[in-house]
Design a protein around this motif. Structure first.
Motif, PDB file in Angstrom:
ATOM      1  N   GLY A  53      40.959  77.147  57.119  1.00  0.00           N
ATOM      2  CA  GLY A  53      40.704  77.165  58.554  1.00  0.00           C
ATOM      3  C   GLY A  53      41.821  76.532  59.351  1.00  0.00           C
ATOM      4  O   GLY A  53      42.210  77.038  60.416  1.00  0.00           O
ATOM      5  N   LEU A  54      42.357  75.417  58.859  1.00  0.00           N
ATOM      6  CA  LEU A  54      43.473  74.790  59.559  1.00  0.00           C
ATOM      7  C   LEU A  54      44.712  75.665  59.488  1.00  0.00           C
ATOM      8  O   LEU A  54      45.448  75.798  60.481  1.00  0.00           O
ATOM      9  N   ALA A  55      44.975  76.276  58.341  1.00  0.00           N
ATOM     10  CA  ALA A  55      46.132  77.174  58.221  1.00  0.00           C
ATOM     11  C   ALA A  55      46.027  78.305  59.235  1.00  0.00           C
ATOM     12  O   ALA A  55      47.017  78.677  59.889  1.00  0.00           O
ATOM     13  N   ALA A  56      44.825  78.859  59.388  1.00  0.00           N
ATOM     14  CA  ALA A  56      44.632  79.938  60.362  1.00  0.00           C
ATOM     15  C   ALA A  56      44.843  79.428  61.786  1.00  0.00           C
ATOM     16  O   ALA A  56      45.444  80.128  62.627  1.00  0.00           O
ATOM     17  N   ALA A  57      44.370  78.228  62.064  1.00  0.00           N
ATOM     18  CA  ALA A  57      44.544  77.662  63.403  1.00  0.00           C
ATOM     19  C   ALA A  57      46.019  77.416  63.701  1.00  0.00           C
ATOM     20  O   ALA A  57      46.469  77.597  64.845  1.00  0.00           O
ATOM     21  N   ILE A  58      46.793  77.019  62.700  1.00  0.00           N
ATOM     22  CA  ILE A  58      48.235  76.816  62.903  1.00  0.00           C
ATOM     23  C   ILE A  58      48.931  78.148  63.169  1.00  0.00           C
ATOM     24  O   ILE A  58      49.838  78.244  64.007  1.00  0.00           O
ATOM     25  N   ARG A  59      48.498  79.184  62.479  1.00  0.00           N
ATOM     26  CA  ARG A  59      49.078  80.513  62.749  1.00  0.00           C
ATOM     27  C   ARG A  59      48.818  80.936  64.194  1.00  0.00           C
ATOM     28  O   ARG A  59      49.702  81.471  64.870  1.00  0.00           O
ATOM     29  N   THR A  60      47.610  80.684  64.661  1.00  0.00           N
ATOM     30  CA  THR A  60      47.283  81.011  66.047  1.00  0.00           C
ATOM     31  C   THR A  60      48.140  80.197  67.010  1.00  0.00           C
ATOM     32  O   THR A  60      48.658  80.733  68.008  1.00  0.00           O
ATOM     33  N   LEU A  61      48.298  78.919  66.720  1.00  0.00           N
ATOM     34  CA  LEU A  61      49.143  78.060  67.554  1.00  0.00           C
ATOM     35  C   LEU A  61      50.580  78.549  67.562  1.00  0.00           C
ATOM     36  O   LEU A  61      51.220  78.643  68.625  1.00  0.00           O
ATOM     37  N   ALA A  62      51.122  78.849  66.380  1.00  0.00           N
ATOM     38  CA  ALA A  62      52.508  79.306  66.284  1.00  0.00           C
ATOM     39  C   ALA A  62      52.716  80.609  67.059  1.00  0.00           C
ATOM     40  O   ALA A  62      53.740  80.795  67.731  1.00  0.00           O
TER      41      ALA A  62
ATOM     42  N   GLY B  88      53.154  69.830  70.043  1.00  0.00           N
ATOM     43  CA  GLY B  88      54.331  69.287  70.697  1.00  0.00           C
ATOM     44  C   GLY B  88      55.575  69.234  69.831  1.00  0.00           C
ATOM     45  O   GLY B  88      56.680  69.034  70.353  1.00  0.00           O
ATOM     46  N   CYS B  89      55.409  69.371  68.511  1.00  0.00           N
ATOM     47  CA  CYS B  89      56.582  69.147  67.655  1.00  0.00           C
ATOM     48  C   CYS B  89      56.849  70.245  66.638  1.00  0.00           C
ATOM     49  O   CYS B  89      57.819  70.145  65.874  1.00  0.00           O
ATOM     50  N   LEU B  90      56.024  71.295  66.589  1.00  0.00           N
ATOM     51  CA  LEU B  90      56.249  72.347  65.605  1.00  0.00           C
ATOM     52  C   LEU B  90      57.604  73.018  65.826  1.00  0.00           C
ATOM     53  O   LEU B  90      58.337  73.290  64.862  1.00  0.00           O
ATOM     54  N   GLY B  91      57.949  73.277  67.084  1.00  0.00           N
ATOM     55  CA  GLY B  91      59.245  73.891  67.376  1.00  0.00           C
ATOM     56  C   GLY B  91      60.402  73.023  66.916  1.00  0.00           C
ATOM     57  O   GLY B  91      61.396  73.523  66.370  1.00  0.00           O
ATOM     58  N   THR B  92      60.286  71.707  67.107  1.00  0.00           N
ATOM     59  CA  THR B  92      61.332  70.788  66.663  1.00  0.00           C
ATOM     60  C   THR B  92      61.494  70.845  65.152  1.00  0.00           C
ATOM     61  O   THR B  92      62.613  70.875  64.633  1.00  0.00           O
ATOM     62  N   ALA B  93      60.373  70.858  64.438  1.00  0.00           N
ATOM     63  CA  ALA B  93      60.434  70.908  62.976  1.00  0.00           C
ATOM     64  C   ALA B  93      61.103  72.193  62.505  1.00  0.00           C
ATOM     65  O   ALA B  93      61.944  72.173  61.585  1.00  0.00           O
TER      66      ALA B  93
ATOM     67  N   ARG C  63      51.019  81.606  69.659  1.00  0.00           N
ATOM     68  CA  ARG C  63      50.987  81.287  71.087  1.00  0.00           C
ATOM     69  C   ARG C  63      52.293  80.677  71.552  1.00  0.00           C
ATOM     70  O   ARG C  63      52.752  80.922  72.681  1.00  0.00           O
ATOM     71  N   LEU C  64      52.931  79.870  70.670  1.00  0.00           N
ATOM     72  CA  LEU C  64      54.200  79.235  71.012  1.00  0.00           C
ATOM     73  C   LEU C  64      55.398  80.136  70.748  1.00  0.00           C
ATOM     74  O   LEU C  64      56.537  79.764  71.083  1.00  0.00           O
TER      75      LEU C  64
END
Length: 568
Positions: A91-100, A68-73, A102-103
């Motif tokens: 693993g979390l870094a990879a998951a954030i890349r996937t999220l980014a 909900g807030c990555l775009g704002t940051a 998608r967004l």
């Protein structure tokens, strides 16, 4: 290069206020926003997650918050730094890349690894890394930095190193940033959360805002909060958090030993406290290692004992259960919550808590809880339980260890995938055990009155593995003159009898008008294994404040409410 680095915090533990990341980004200007998710108990939880799924091991909540807030940051150019990577930062870094992706957001992500140690006999074993790996990721242009087990303060120290160009030898600056990081790492605790005098806060402590540290190149900082948020930032709220989960005046870290007895706090305006004067010395040549293991299985049942003959009723249950399931691992705690001549059942009742810990899941499970329930018609008069029969649950045990700084492969994985080794500090010091402080004040004299100790002092307590700390601060100079001569280890044993058989260390911090006690072994094998009513010792300080003692008349008369103005 700006002279001030504004670092906020949006999480103090795994489960903190979900909306805090968005609140902080929307609330005012920030350069960096941090989130602390890790504690000794959390590493155990993540270890069990990873046992079920090797791709897990990180704080899943952070991903949901980030959506909900990555775009704002990104839009506001706020860098995010978090230890939510837990046991699996890659693993979390990879998951954030996937999220980014998608967004549709362009995000540069770095992570820090090397804290995990190969211990075949442990569920988790992680060294507490320092801040220079975080700084390397930021120097390489990372928008988000994910770490595993670093010290909590490193989330703030790393951005300061990157902004101000500090090196390993800038010990005072590193120490100052360490204090700032320690102050904001627990979120709203520094802005009025869990504050002894919460009734004096402007909003009564209903919704404290999350904190901001304004760091300067010399390591000093102003602790504040976003405009219009609840709670307050005062010398006392900052003192409370500074005393939280610390030991002696030498606060050991992987990058610097911070001298807590050098810290000075001054009110710098409404909701602004200047933290300065902090001194640092070379870090130790070892890193702390947190080790978690599964200790076995546990179960608990609680009997309600109402009315007369409470001790005899408790003895009967103890004898019956011991005969049925055997004595090994059984533990009984009678809480005398009953009142004489009470008009209702609840206030006439005491609670008998029965715990069983065992390596055998069957014995600790239904065999135990069913045996307790079977007493319902065959035990003391009025027999009833508050718990239903249930299966056992696994519990963990925590131990602290140490390894040489050079034995850990501290690596910053930069946004482009480059792996940058982080060298250990070239200069280290041998840190001997800090000698406990003898009582330095005179014995109390003069007229006294009976009253709760908490009328004149505040307190903050917490857990450190199997140990607990209890910090007590005086509200005025005259109260401090009395407190330092009155609150001895022997006095503490009188007021808190469970501390009497334990090793207790006492340290004075005159700049804070405070005494800190470290109570060794109070929590046994750690939070996850503790059967205390208050397993993390969070309420220990409030228990102490509730004790009725002989208070000197003058300090009681001089107590002032929280000062939100400029301190003279």
């Amino acid at each position: 290069m700006s002279g001030v680095l504004r670092v906020g915090n949006a999480s103090g533990f795994y489960g903190d206020r979900f909306s805090a990341w968005q609140e902080m980004l929307d609330g005012g200007a920030l350069d960096v926003l941090t989130g602390d998710y890790l504690a000794e108990l959390t590493m155990l939880i993540l270890g069990r997650d990873r046992m079920r799924d090797p791709d897990l091991g990180y704080a899943k909540t952070f991903l949901r918050q980030l959506e909900g807030c990555l775009g704002t940051a990104i839009d506001r150019r706020v860098t995010l730094v978090t230890n939510a990577g837990g046991l699996n930062p890659a693993g979390l870094a990879a998951a954030i890349r996937t999220l980014a992706a998608r967004l549709g957001l362009p995000v540069r992500i770095g992570h820090v690894e090397g804290d995990a140690l190969a211990r075949p006999d442990a569920l988790t074993a992680n060294a507490y890394l320092g801040a220079f790996g975080i700084a390397a990721c930021l120097d390489a242009g990372a928008d988000v930095v994910v770490t595993g087990r670093v010290t909590d303060a490193s989330l703030v120290v790393g951005p300061a190193i990157s902004r101000f160009g500090w090196g390993r030898g800038d010990l005072d600056a590193l120490a100052g940033a360490t204090v700032a990081g320690h102050l904001i790492e627990c979120g709203a605790q520094v802005t009025g959360g869990n504050f002894s005098f919460f009734t004096e806060l402007p909003d009564g402590g209903r919704h404290p805002g999350f904190p901001v540290a304004e760091l300067r190149a010399n390591g000093s900082a102003v602790i504040t909060k976003q405009p219009g948020t609840g709670g307050a930032v005062t010398v006392e709220t900052v003192t409370a958090q500074l005393l939280y989960e610390v030991g002696g005046p030498a606060y050991l870290g992987p990058d610097v030993v911070t001298r807590l007895d050098s810290v000075r706090l001054v009110q710098d305006g409404p909701d602004r406290v200047l933290v300065s004067g902090t001194r640092g010395t070379p870090p130790p040549d070892t890193l702390k290692v947190g080790v978690n293991n599964l200790g076995g299985f546990r179960n608990s049942m609680t009997f309600v004992l109402c009315g007369l003959d409470i001790p005899a009723k408790a003895d009967l249950v103890r004898e019956q259960l011991t005969e049925t399931v055997g004595p090994d691992g059984l533990e009984f705690t009678l809480a005398r919550t009953d009142h004489s001549d009470a008009a209702d059942t609840e206030t006439a009742s005491a609670l008998l808590h029965v715990h069983l810990r065992d390596g055998d899941r069957t014995r600790a499970g239904r065999a135990f809880s069913a045996a307790a329930v079977e007493l319902a018609l065959a035990s003391y008069p009025g027999c009833t339980l508050t718990t239903l029969p249930g299966d056992a649950t696994p519990y963990g045990v925590f131990a602290a260890d140490a390894v040489p700084q050079g034995a850990v492969d501290h690596v910053a994985v930069l946004p482009d995938g480059t792996r940058m080794p982080i060298d250990p500090p070239p200069v280290t010091g041998t840190v001997a055990g800090e000698p406990a402080t003898e009582v330095t004040g005179p014995a109390a004299t003069g007229p006294t009155r009976r009253g709760p100790l908490g009328e004149v002092v505040g307190a903050r307590s917490g857990d450190k593995g199997g140990d607990a700390n209890l910090g007590v601060w005086a509200r005025t100079d005259s109260t401090w003159a009395w407190l330092r001569g009155w609150l001895t280890v022997a006095r503490l044993a009188e007021l808190l009898p469970e501390t009497a058989p334990l090793t207790v260390e006492r340290y004075e911090l005159p700049n804070l008008r405070a005494v800190n006690f470290v109570i060794r072994g109070l929590l046994g094998a750690g939070v996850a294994a503790s059967t205390r009513f208050d397993p993390q010792a969070k309420a220990l300080g409030e228990l102490l404040r509730s004790r009725i003692v002989d208070l000197p008349v003058e300090p009681a008369a001089s107590v002032a409410p929280v000062d939100r103005g400029v301190r003279p």
